[in-house]
Design a protein around this motif. Structure first.
Motif, PDB file in Angstrom:
ATOM      1  N   PHE A 207       5.330   0.433   7.652  1.00 45.90           N
ATOM      2  CA  PHE A 207       4.706   1.681   7.253  1.00 45.90           C
ATOM      3  C   PHE A 207       3.318   1.374   6.686  1.00 45.90           C
ATOM      4  CE2 PHE A 207       9.342   2.224   6.366  1.00 45.90           C
ATOM      5  CZ  PHE A 207       9.613   3.168   7.357  1.00 45.90           C
ATOM      6  N   PRO A 208       2.275   1.908   7.279  1.00 47.78           N
ATOM      7  CA  PRO A 208       0.920   1.591   6.797  1.00 47.78           C
ATOM      8  C   PRO A 208       0.669   2.034   5.367  1.00 47.78           C
ATOM      9  CG  PRO A 208       0.866   3.328   8.463  1.00 47.78           C
ATOM     10  CD  PRO A 208       2.243   2.764   8.477  1.00 47.78           C
ATOM     11  N   TRP A 209       1.389   3.039   4.869  1.00 46.82           N
ATOM     12  CA  TRP A 209       1.165   3.514   3.503  1.00 46.82           C
ATOM     13  C   TRP A 209       1.683   2.547   2.436  1.00 46.82           C
ATOM     14  CZ3 TRP A 209       6.199   4.148   1.979  1.00 46.82           C
ATOM     15  CH2 TRP A 209       7.121   4.535   2.960  1.00 46.82           C
ATOM     16  N   LEU A 210       2.354   1.469   2.867  1.00 48.33           N
ATOM     17  CA  LEU A 210       2.762   0.437   1.915  1.00 48.33           C
ATOM     18  C   LEU A 210       1.661  -0.582   1.645  1.00 48.33           C
ATOM     19  CD1 LEU A 210       6.401  -0.331   3.139  1.00 48.33           C
ATOM     20  CD2 LEU A 210       5.755   0.727   0.960  1.00 48.33           C
ATOM     21  N   ASP A 211       0.621  -0.577   2.454  1.00 48.49           N
ATOM     22  CA  ASP A 211      -0.444  -1.573   2.310  1.00 48.49           C
ATOM     23  C   ASP A 211      -1.054  -1.513   0.911  1.00 48.49           C
ATOM     24  OD1 ASP A 211       0.028  -2.190   4.914  1.00 48.49           O
ATOM     25  OD2 ASP A 211      -1.823  -1.298   5.711  1.00 48.49           O
ATOM     26  N   GLY A 212      -1.132  -2.673   0.290  1.00 49.32           N
ATOM     27  CA  GLY A 212      -1.771  -2.782  -1.013  1.00 49.32           C
ATOM     28  C   GLY A 212      -0.910  -2.412  -2.195  1.00 49.32           C
ATOM     29  N   LEU A 213       0.322  -1.988  -1.963  1.00 47.27           N
ATOM     30  CA  LEU A 213       1.208  -1.608  -3.058  1.00 47.27           C
ATOM     31  C   LEU A 213       2.082  -2.785  -3.485  1.00 47.27           C
ATOM     32  CD1 LEU A 213       2.456   1.917  -1.880  1.00 47.27           C
ATOM     33  CD2 LEU A 213       0.635   1.413  -3.523  1.00 47.27           C
ATOM     34  N   ALA A 214       2.192  -2.983  -4.798  1.00 49.45           N
ATOM     35  CA  ALA A 214       3.088  -4.009  -5.341  1.00 49.45           C
ATOM     36  C   ALA A 214       4.416  -3.330  -5.676  1.00 49.45           C
ATOM     37  CB  ALA A 214       2.481  -4.652  -6.574  1.00 49.45           C
ATOM     38  N   VAL A 215       5.282  -3.228  -4.679  1.00 53.14           N
ATOM     39  CA  VAL A 215       6.506  -2.432  -4.814  1.00 53.14           C
ATOM     40  C   VAL A 215       7.599  -3.276  -5.472  1.00 53.14           C
ATOM     41  CG1 VAL A 215       8.247  -1.091  -3.577  1.00 53.14           C
ATOM     42  CG2 VAL A 215       5.877  -1.162  -2.735  1.00 53.14           C
ATOM     43  N   PRO A 216       8.196  -2.799  -6.560  1.00 54.21           N
ATOM     44  CA  PRO A 216       9.329  -3.527  -7.143  1.00 54.21           C
ATOM     45  C   PRO A 216      10.587  -3.375  -6.295  1.00 54.21           C
ATOM     46  CG  PRO A 216       9.030  -1.455  -8.286  1.00 54.21           C
ATOM     47  CD  PRO A 216       7.888  -1.564  -7.302  1.00 54.21           C
ATOM     48  N   MET A 217      11.536  -4.270  -6.490  1.00 55.75           N
ATOM     49  CA  MET A 217      12.872  -4.006  -5.972  1.00 55.75           C
ATOM     50  C   MET A 217      13.347  -2.726  -6.659  1.00 55.75           C
ATOM     51  SD  MET A 217      15.306  -5.364  -3.942  1.00 55.75           S
ATOM     52  CE  MET A 217      15.442  -7.165  -3.989  1.00 55.75           C
ATOM     53  N   THR A 218      13.768  -1.742  -5.869  1.00 57.66           N
ATOM     54  CA  THR A 218      14.084  -0.421  -6.403  1.00 57.66           C
ATOM     55  C   THR A 218      15.532  -0.096  -6.099  1.00 57.66           C
ATOM     56  OG1 THR A 218      11.779   0.256  -6.055  1.00 57.66           O
ATOM     57  CG2 THR A 218      13.416   2.002  -6.371  1.00 57.66           C
ATOM     58  N   LEU A 219      16.315   0.167  -7.155  1.00 54.11           N
ATOM     59  CA  LEU A 219      17.763   0.298  -7.025  1.00 54.11           C
ATOM     60  C   LEU A 219      18.277   1.555  -7.702  1.00 54.11           C
ATOM     61  CD1 LEU A 219      16.971  -2.796  -8.305  1.00 54.11           C
ATOM     62  CD2 LEU A 219      19.210  -3.266  -7.310  1.00 54.11           C
TER      63      LEU A 219
END
Length: 341
Positions: A207-219
């Motif tokens: 997904f291009p909208w994830l570029d540059g995001l520091a996404v945590p493990m999300t639970l």
């Protein structure tokens, strides 16, 4: 000679610990190739947000290993974000936070949108987050252990098991064979209560909208569904029928509306090596000279640095940096960790 059975991350970590302590006669045997067991199929999450002191202590001790090799193993200190989607989950997260904060963890309670801006979070009642947690690439963790151990003198023999003569000649044998440890233990005359539990990972995106995001493990704390960013997509796992992708997809569409309409591009299946109390079996077995390093119940890669150095110290008659006695394979009283999914 010290023989290690199993060349996944657990066995490689013990080889690393022993070779760093000066033993150049460590030999690892594995009938499979590197990464063909549970290690190569792991999600790749590192967390300190456990519910028992042994698990917290092992994670804290291991974190520096990941931090100092961040580029080598793909370590990203993005944290773990737990979501309470029900009143019961909210109460559970509050109890966890109390225990974890008392254990020295910097637990915070952020607005989920501040960390995961694409999340549908209107129903989220509370959160727990720890910035010490993060993500890594499991195959690269295994490769780092192998390379460092080999450089210090350890030998890795993939594609073949140890022979009876090699086992007989060894001064110590370590069983680090993951989901196969119960069977291997029986052949060596020891009892290891380890059972395989199949877990799947379903890959969506990129997904291009994830570029540059520091996404945590999300639970989700209530349901157990969770995702991480990897290779520009979202990798999802959770409860239920592991081979039916529809419920993973439907959950992701609800929680991340921007993924709606996407189908999983790939999936794979591996085994947790589960014990009776979801804590590892680490230490000497009922047969002197036969040691266990198995049953990590989904925590093997994240705990591997501390376990590797600690078990190596025990085999060599030294004091481990983290007390591993609670994880003895001879224990009969269960340890309790309320964070187990």
């Amino acid at each position: 000679m010290i023989v290690i059975l199993g060349g996944g991350v657990a066995g490689a970590a013990v080889a690393w610990g022993l070779s760093r302590a000066g033993r150049s006669d460590v030999v690892v045997y594995d009938p499979r190739q590197p990464g063909e067991g549970s290690t190569g199929k792991a999600m790749g999450g590192f967390r300190t947000q456990h519910g028992s002191r042994p698990n917290i202590d092992l994670a804290l001790r291991s974190r520096d290993w990941f931090k100092t090799r961040a580029g080598r193993v793909g370590f990203q200190p993005n944290g773990y974000l737990y979501l309470a989607e029900t009143p019961a989950a909210k109460a559970e997260l509050a109890a966890r936070a109390e225990f974890q904060s008392a254990s020295g963890l910097p637990i915070t309670h952020p607005d989920p949108a501040s960390l995961v801006p694409f999340l549908a979070a209107a129903d989220i009642l509370s959160t727990n987050f720890c910035a010490l947690d993060g993500l890594y690439l499991p195959p690269q963790v295994l490769a780092a252990f192998r390379e460092e151990a080999a450089a210090a003198g350890a030998t890795f023999c993939y594609g073949r098991p140890a022979t009876p003569a090699e086992l007989e000649d060894a001064e110590a044998v370590v069983i680090a064979t993951g989901a196969w440890s119960k069977e291997v233990g029986k052949r060596l005359g020891v009892s290891l209560s380890v059972e395989p539990l199949e877990r799947a990972v379903w890959k969506f995106g990129p997904f291009p909208w994830l570029d540059g995001l520091a996404v945590p493990m999300t639970l989700e704390a209530g349901s157990g569904y969770h995702f991480r960013e990897r290779e520009g997509g979202l990798w999802v796992t959770g409860p239920g029928d592991q081979r039916a992708g529809d419920h993973f997809r439907d959950w992701l569409w609800r929680r991340v509306p921007a993924t709606a309409g996407s189908e999983p591009g790939a999936s794979w299946f591996g085994d947790y090596e589960v014990t009776f109390d979801h804590h590892a079996l680490v230490g000497e077995t009922e047969r002197p000279g036969i040691w266990a390093c198995c049953g990590f119940s989904g925590h093997g890669v994240m705990q591997s640095p501390a376990v590797g150095e600690g078990l190596a110290a025990m085999i060599l008659g030294l004091t481990p940096p983290v007390d591993l006695a609670p994880l003895s394979p001879l224990r009969t009283e269960p340890l309790v960790d309320r964070t187990q999914l």
